[in-house]
Design an enzyme around this catalytic site. Structure first.
Site, PDB file in Angstrom:
ATOM      1  N   GLU A 126      47.237  31.612  21.468  1.00 22.99           N
ATOM      2  CA  GLU A 126      48.441  30.814  21.737  1.00 22.99           C
ATOM      3  C   GLU A 126      49.287  31.391  22.880  1.00 22.99           C
ATOM      4  O   GLU A 126      50.473  31.681  22.705  1.00 22.99           O
ATOM      5  CB  GLU A 126      49.264  30.672  20.456  1.00 22.99           C
ATOM      6  CG  GLU A 126      48.485  29.975  19.350  1.00 22.99           C
ATOM      7  CD  GLU A 126      49.232  29.896  18.026  1.00 22.99           C
ATOM      8  OE1 GLU A 126      50.380  30.389  17.948  1.00 22.99           O
ATOM      9  OE2 GLU A 126      48.669  29.330  17.066  1.00 22.99           O
TER      10      GLU A 126
ATOM     11  N   ASN B 145      42.555  30.879  22.673  1.00 19.72           N
ATOM     12  CA  ASN B 145      42.711  29.926  21.572  1.00 19.72           C
ATOM     13  C   ASN B 145      44.145  29.404  21.563  1.00 19.72           C
ATOM     14  O   ASN B 145      45.096  30.183  21.688  1.00 19.72           O
ATOM     15  CB  ASN B 145      42.400  30.657  20.255  1.00 19.72           C
ATOM     16  CG  ASN B 145      42.297  29.736  19.053  1.00 19.72           C
ATOM     17  OD1 ASN B 145      41.508  28.802  19.056  1.00 19.72           O
ATOM     18  ND2 ASN B 145      43.083  30.012  18.023  1.00 19.72           N
TER      19      ASN B 145
ATOM     20  N   HIS C  38      45.184  21.428  14.762  1.00 15.57           N
ATOM     21  CA  HIS C  38      46.070  21.163  13.630  1.00 15.57           C
ATOM     22  C   HIS C  38      46.710  19.789  13.873  1.00 15.57           C
ATOM     23  O   HIS C  38      47.732  19.678  14.543  1.00 15.57           O
ATOM     24  CB  HIS C  38      47.149  22.248  13.519  1.00 15.57           C
ATOM     25  CG  HIS C  38      46.622  23.601  13.183  1.00 15.57           C
ATOM     26  ND1 HIS C  38      45.971  23.856  11.991  1.00 15.57           N
ATOM     27  CD2 HIS C  38      46.648  24.768  13.866  1.00 15.57           C
ATOM     28  CE1 HIS C  38      45.627  25.143  11.958  1.00 15.57           C
ATOM     29  NE2 HIS C  38      46.015  25.709  13.083  1.00 15.57           N
TER      30      HIS C  38
ATOM     31  N   GLU D  27      40.512  25.551  14.086  1.00 10.28           N
ATOM     32  CA  GLU D  27      41.432  25.624  12.947  1.00 10.28           C
ATOM     33  C   GLU D  27      41.756  24.228  12.413  1.00 10.28           C
ATOM     34  O   GLU D  27      42.905  23.917  12.092  1.00 10.28           O
ATOM     35  CB  GLU D  27      42.723  26.355  13.356  1.00 10.28           C
ATOM     36  CG  GLU D  27      42.484  27.740  13.908  1.00 10.28           C
ATOM     37  CD  GLU D  27      43.766  28.468  14.313  1.00 10.28           C
ATOM     38  OE1 GLU D  27      44.862  28.081  13.833  1.00 10.28           O
ATOM     39  OE2 GLU D  27      43.685  29.425  15.110  1.00 10.28           O
TER      40      GLU D  27
ATOM     41  N   ASP E 117      42.701  20.937  10.668  1.00 10.98           N
ATOM     42  CA  ASP E 117      43.224  20.256   9.481  1.00 10.98           C
ATOM     43  C   ASP E 117      43.981  19.024   9.962  1.00 10.98           C
ATOM     44  O   ASP E 117      44.212  18.844  11.159  1.00 10.98           O
ATOM     45  CB  ASP E 117      44.090  21.157   8.585  1.00 10.98           C
ATOM     46  CG  ASP E 117      45.129  21.981   9.320  1.00 10.98           C
ATOM     47  OD1 ASP E 117      45.696  21.478  10.317  1.00 10.98           O
ATOM     48  OD2 ASP E 117      45.395  23.124   8.908  1.00 10.98           O
TER      49      ASP E 117
END
Length: 482
Positions: free
Chosen positions: A160, A201, A237, A265, A267
């Site tokens: 990030e 990432n 996300h 990651e 979701d």
């Protein structure tokens, strides 16, 4: 002093054995798939992974799903700086070792996460004089990457690094070293473990936008300098219904630079309580993500963040949201699981009538109850959205029951334009793959109440004509369109 590999393995296997014994009499297993997510992904030279934290290893239901469905493991917290080096020069690899050994015992590879991040950073790092930060960063990376050398598939070297406006975060590393800290971190990680894949990432870089453009420009600059970088992690996300339409194209442009891309990651959070329509949309979202990855050769795999809704981070971070994964609170599969399986080319075996138990999605099935035309003055309306590119398209179709009687089991007939051929579908089965086709409900979306609707979708190739079907009929009755 570092534990040896064998000692790490023995220590973690003891934890796993204890958990297995505790749950041996009451292991909850999900509805079984004809082929698991990991097997289906591996058949297409991809992986399907999950994230675990050490406390998960004592949950037998969670472990049962994790080991049967996933072949890549990302430690949720155990390799982050606040765990691995809580004070300057004092390293703690025990929690990470336990997860690595668990992964090795279950033939799962490991995504190392992460080496440098502005968050979960011990205060001692931020308190260092600027002229000491580089040495502290290099020592941390070298020590941790060397400790796990040969035991991780990849590292999220810098996590990030960007703000949403495309500027670099002004964290301890940037403030001390400027933009060069990223190149230095990558070179240091490569020196410590030359065989690990090295990633940057970040979140909100899944589609083409200001932030992903900044990442793209950074990577171009790094490559021009000969900096070792192998991949870009798209955290993914998502909020329900907001998977970017440019995700595949974005993956493709990074791949064209010679990099791997990975969904790291995943979701898809829903405002609670989740409705059946929400779950259907979530299934569509998961199918889109998996299909986008499959369409890009250098997309190496997809990892979900957590195993099920019961261990998801979402409710604790986003008030009022949850239900973000493929498995419910009891680790039973949801429609999103079925959609992921279908997108990967598999089918699942339905063993109950639960609305979250997937049904076969590889060939047409009879409706859950007898199929009949909507009666009692019932009517139907179909809305249709096509998103096309080069030689492919996705089509999302919503059937609305505008009549007074419930539809119990449905078949929607329509004709695809010449040159279109269905490659996969979600929330329905479609047969044949071209020409005049019929979409048939799955077990969880068979009923359409008066005033209600269901949605399904398909991905297809085309030879130039990407137009939508001109008409639809539901159980033999023509539907209005629009």
């Amino acid at each position: 002093m570092h534990l040896t590999h064998n000692r790490r393995l023995a220590a973690a296997l003891a934890v796993v054995a204890s958990a297995a014994l505790a749950g041996s009499l009451a292991l909850v297993r999900p509805a079984s798939a004809d082929t698991s997510l990991k097997q289906l992904a591996e058949a297409k030279s991809k992986y399907f992974g999950t994230a675990l934290v050490q406390s998960n290893l004592s949950n037998s239901a969670l472990v049962g799903v994790a080991t049967s469905q996933f072949d890549m493991m990302t430690p949720g917290n155990e390799m982050k700086w606040d765990t691995t080096e809580p004070s300057n020069g004092t390293f703690n690899f025990g929690p990470g070792d336990a997860l690595v050994a668990f992964a090795q015992a279950h033939s799962m590879r490991v995504r190392g996460h992460n080496l440098v991040w502005h968050s979960q950073l011990p205060s001692w790092v931020s308190s260092l004089p600027a002229n000491q930060v580089q040495a502290a960063m290099e020592t941390h990376i070298t020590t941790e990457a060397t400790h796990y050398k040969g035991e991780v598939y990849s590292w999220d070297v810098v996590n990030e690094p960007f703000n949403d406006d495309g500027t670099l975060r002004q964290d301890a590393f940037y403030n001390a070293m400027g933009t060069g800290y990223i190149a230095d971190a990558l070179r240091t990680a490569h020196a410590a473990d030359p065989n690990a894949k090295l990633y940057l990432n970040d979140y909100n870089i899944e589609g083409e936008n200001t932030k992903s453009n900044a990442m793209y420009s950074l990577v171009q600059s790094l490559l021009s300098q000969g900096v070792p970088i192998n991949g870009i992690g798209l955290e993914s996300h998502f909020i329900l219904g907001q998977v970017p339409s440019t995700m595949q194209a974005n993956m493709a442009r990074f791949a064209a630079l010679g990099l791997d891309v990975a969904v790291t990651e995943l979701d898809d959070r829903i405002q609670l309580p989740a409705s059946s329509a929400n779950l259907a949309q979530q299934a569509s979202d998961y199918s889109t993500v998996v299909s986008d990855c499959l369409a890009v050769t250098r997309c190496v795999g997809v990892s979900q963040w957590g195993v099920g809704d019961a261990d998801s981070w979402i409710p604790g971070t986003f008030s009022g949201y949850g239900a973000a994964t493929m498995y419910d609170q009891n680790y039973q599969p949801k429609p999103a699981y079925n959609a992921a399986v279908s997108a990967l080319g598999g089918g699942v075996t339905s063993s109950s009538s639960s609305p979250t138990t997937p049904a076969s999605s590889t060939s047409p099935t009879s409706p859950t109850s007898s199929s009949s035309s909507p009666g009692g003055g019932a009517a139907c309306k179909v809305s249709d959205t096509v998103d096309a590119w080069n030689t492919g398209l996705t089509e999302n179709i919503t059937i609305s029951n505008t009549g007074s009687a419930a539809v119990n089991g449905w078949n929607l007939a329509f004709t695809l334009a010449s040159g279109q051929s269905v490659t996969n579908a979600w929330n329905a089965t479609i047969s044949p793959s071209s020409g005049s086709v019929t979409a048939t409900n799955l077990s969880y979306d068979a009923a359409i109440a008066p005033g209600g609707s269901v949605s399904f979708g398909l991905q297809a190739t085309h030879t130039g004509n990407a137009s939508a079907p001109p008409s639809f009929s539901l159980n033999g009755q023509a539907c209005a369109t629009g």
